[in-house]
Write a protein that holds these residues in place. Structure first.
Motif, mmCIF file in Angstrom:
data_model
loop_
_atom_site.group_PDB
_atom_site.id
_atom_site.type_symbol
_atom_site.label_atom_id
_atom_site.label_comp_id
_atom_site.label_asym_id
_atom_site.label_seq_id
_atom_site.Cartn_x
_atom_site.Cartn_y
_atom_site.Cartn_z
ATOM 1 N N UNK A 111 0.819 -1.210 0.000
ATOM 2 C CA UNK A 111 0.000 0.000 0.000
ATOM 3 C C UNK A 111 0.856 1.264 0.000
ATOM 4 N N UNK A 112 2.136 1.122 0.386
ATOM 5 C CA UNK A 112 3.052 2.257 0.403
ATOM 6 C C UNK A 112 3.993 2.258 -0.799
ATOM 7 N N UNK A 142 5.765 14.612 10.207
ATOM 8 C CA UNK A 142 7.017 13.958 9.813
ATOM 9 C C UNK A 142 8.219 14.606 10.486
ATOM 10 N N UNK A 143 8.240 15.933 10.560
ATOM 11 C CA UNK A 143 9.352 16.615 11.221
ATOM 12 C C UNK A 143 9.351 16.333 12.715
ATOM 13 N N UNK A 144 8.177 16.327 13.336
ATOM 14 C CA UNK A 144 8.080 16.038 14.766
ATOM 15 C C UNK A 144 8.596 14.633 15.081
ATOM 16 N N UNK A 183 5.454 6.567 5.809
ATOM 17 C CA UNK A 183 4.577 5.425 6.046
ATOM 18 C C UNK A 183 3.848 5.558 7.376
ATOM 19 N N UNK A 184 4.567 6.005 8.416
ATOM 20 C CA UNK A 184 3.921 6.203 9.707
ATOM 21 C C UNK A 184 2.834 7.270 9.586
ATOM 22 N N UNK A 185 3.169 8.391 8.925
ATOM 23 C CA UNK A 185 2.178 9.451 8.743
ATOM 24 C C UNK A 185 0.987 8.955 7.925
ATOM 25 N N UNK A 186 1.260 8.185 6.860
ATOM 26 C CA UNK A 186 0.178 7.717 6.002
ATOM 27 C C UNK A 186 -0.811 6.859 6.782
ATOM 28 N N UNK A 187 -0.316 5.945 7.614
ATOM 29 C CA UNK A 187 -1.240 5.087 8.353
ATOM 30 C C UNK A 187 -2.040 5.891 9.369
ATOM 31 N N UNK A 188 -1.370 6.776 10.097
ATOM 32 C CA UNK A 188 -2.041 7.485 11.177
ATOM 33 C C UNK A 188 -2.918 8.646 10.694
ATOM 34 N N UNK A 239 -5.426 3.572 6.312
ATOM 35 C CA UNK A 239 -5.708 2.914 7.591
ATOM 36 C C UNK A 239 -6.802 1.863 7.416
ATOM 37 N N UNK A 240 -7.859 2.213 6.730
ATOM 38 C CA UNK A 240 -8.964 1.279 6.538
ATOM 39 C C UNK A 240 -8.529 0.072 5.709
ATOM 40 N N UNK A 241 -7.706 0.302 4.696
ATOM 41 C CA UNK A 241 -7.242 -0.800 3.851
ATOM 42 C C UNK A 241 -6.393 -1.776 4.652
ATOM 43 N N UNK A 242 -5.522 -1.254 5.519
ATOM 44 C CA UNK A 242 -4.700 -2.125 6.368
ATOM 45 C C UNK A 242 -5.587 -2.918 7.323
ATOM 46 N N UNK A 243 -6.542 -2.251 7.948
ATOM 47 C CA UNK A 243 -7.406 -2.922 8.905
ATOM 48 C C UNK A 243 -8.268 -3.995 8.246
ATOM 49 N N UNK A 244 -8.658 -3.780 7.012
ATOM 50 C CA UNK A 244 -9.411 -4.808 6.289
ATOM 51 C C UNK A 244 -8.573 -6.078 6.117
ATOM 52 N N UNK A 245 -7.298 -5.918 5.881
ATOM 53 C CA UNK A 245 -6.426 -7.089 5.723
ATOM 54 C C UNK A 245 -6.252 -7.836 7.035
ATOM 55 N N UNK A 246 -6.190 -7.098 8.139
ATOM 56 C CA UNK A 246 -6.108 -7.765 9.436
ATOM 57 C C UNK A 246 -7.383 -8.565 9.689
#
Length: 286
Positions: free
Chosen positions: A54-55, A79-81, A139-144, A150-157
């Motif tokens: 997905x990334x 991302x900077x934080x 990637x961290x920013x994209x998921x959060x 986020x929904x696509x990842x959770x569907x796979x889980x």
């Protein structure tokens, strides 16, 4: 069907389910051996969930490397934080890394470049190209921050967990994925959670952005599980907060382990007796 479901973290976009299984299962089997349960789990009992594609930019072949990202591609805000948080933690645990000073924390121009230069001296980030670090941040920013991702990842889980699943293992960003999934599905038969190198304890950037599902709130106990074990290496920069109990409660078991120079490596977490015992106990529940 798999009793153990494993969820990977950042930087895995060029791997896949089978590739992950080929490295994660032997490490997990070694951990079970160290824990005295060598025959508890076979290859078919372990499923490695994959969402790294997905990334991955579309239209690329396996021979193409990461896009040529530089410090100017580090986004303002999240991302900077996160980059600054990684820098501060790396400086705390590695004498080779100069700490950020007050001028840096005031967000002077080119702060991303200074942070990346400092992290390049870290043992933790050794061997990771600058573009790889920038991609990890994204990637961290994209998921959060991206609801569609986020929904696509959770569907796979949700598709990976079955009536046979007893324990979910989440490494790095995968621990965030696992936590949210278990919170959202309290009726799943899963009875244990094992988190490795988890960033769940980072208050403003991760913890406060958690979506436990329904009317839940960050810090809620994840679903119907009976046990939760969190392992963190003292030098793991991603796992900024080693002890998650102040945020998630005393029922959680937090342990600090030693992974050597590869502090964040999933396989080094998995082959420990601590991981083996968590999986053994989890598979024996219910």
């Amino acid at each position: 069907m798999a009793r153990v479901v494993c969820i990977h973290g950042i930087g895995q976009q060029f791997v896949g389910e089978l590739g992950l299984h080929s490295s994660w299962f032997p490490a997990l089997a070694d951990g079970l051996t160290r824990a005295g349960s060598p025959d508890l789990v076979g290859p078919d009992d372990v499923r490695c969930l994959f969402y790294g594609d997905l990334f991955r930019p579309p239209g690329r072949t396996l021979a193409v490397q990461d896009p040529p990202l530089t410090a100017v591609d580090v986004g303002e805000g999240f991302e900077t934080e996160l980059l600054l948080a990684w820098w501060a933690e790396a400086a705390r645990t590695d004498q080779a890394v100069p700490p950020p000073d007050a001028r840096t924390l005031a967000r002077v121009p080119r702060v991303a470049q200074r942070a990346l230069n400092a992290l390049s001296r870290s043992r933790f980030f050794a061997g990771i190209a600058l573009r790889g670090l920038v991609l990890d941040l994204r990637q961290v920013r994209a998921y959060l921050c991206d609801t569609a991702i986020r929904d696509a990842v959770q569907e796979r889980v949700a598709a990976a967990v079955t009536e046979d699943t007893r324990i979910v293992i989440g490494h790095s960003l995968g621990s965030v994925v696992a936590y949210e999934a278990l919170c959202a599905h309290p009726r799943w038969p899963v009875r244990a959670l094992l988190t490795l190198g988890s960033p769940l304890g980072i208050r403003n950037l991760v913890f406060d952005r958690l979506r436990p599902g329904g009317t839940g709130k960050p810090g809620d106990w994840p679903g119907g599980i009976s046990q939760w074990t969190n392992l963190a290496d003292e030098g793991d920069t991603v796992a900024l907060v080693k002890d998650l109990r102040p945020l998630f409660g005393e029922r959680l078991t937090s342990k600090v382990i030693h992974n050597g120079a590869r502090a964040h490596d999933a396989t080094r977490y998995l082959n420990t007796p601590e991981a083996g015992r968590a999986v053994s106990d989890g598979c024996g529940l219910g």
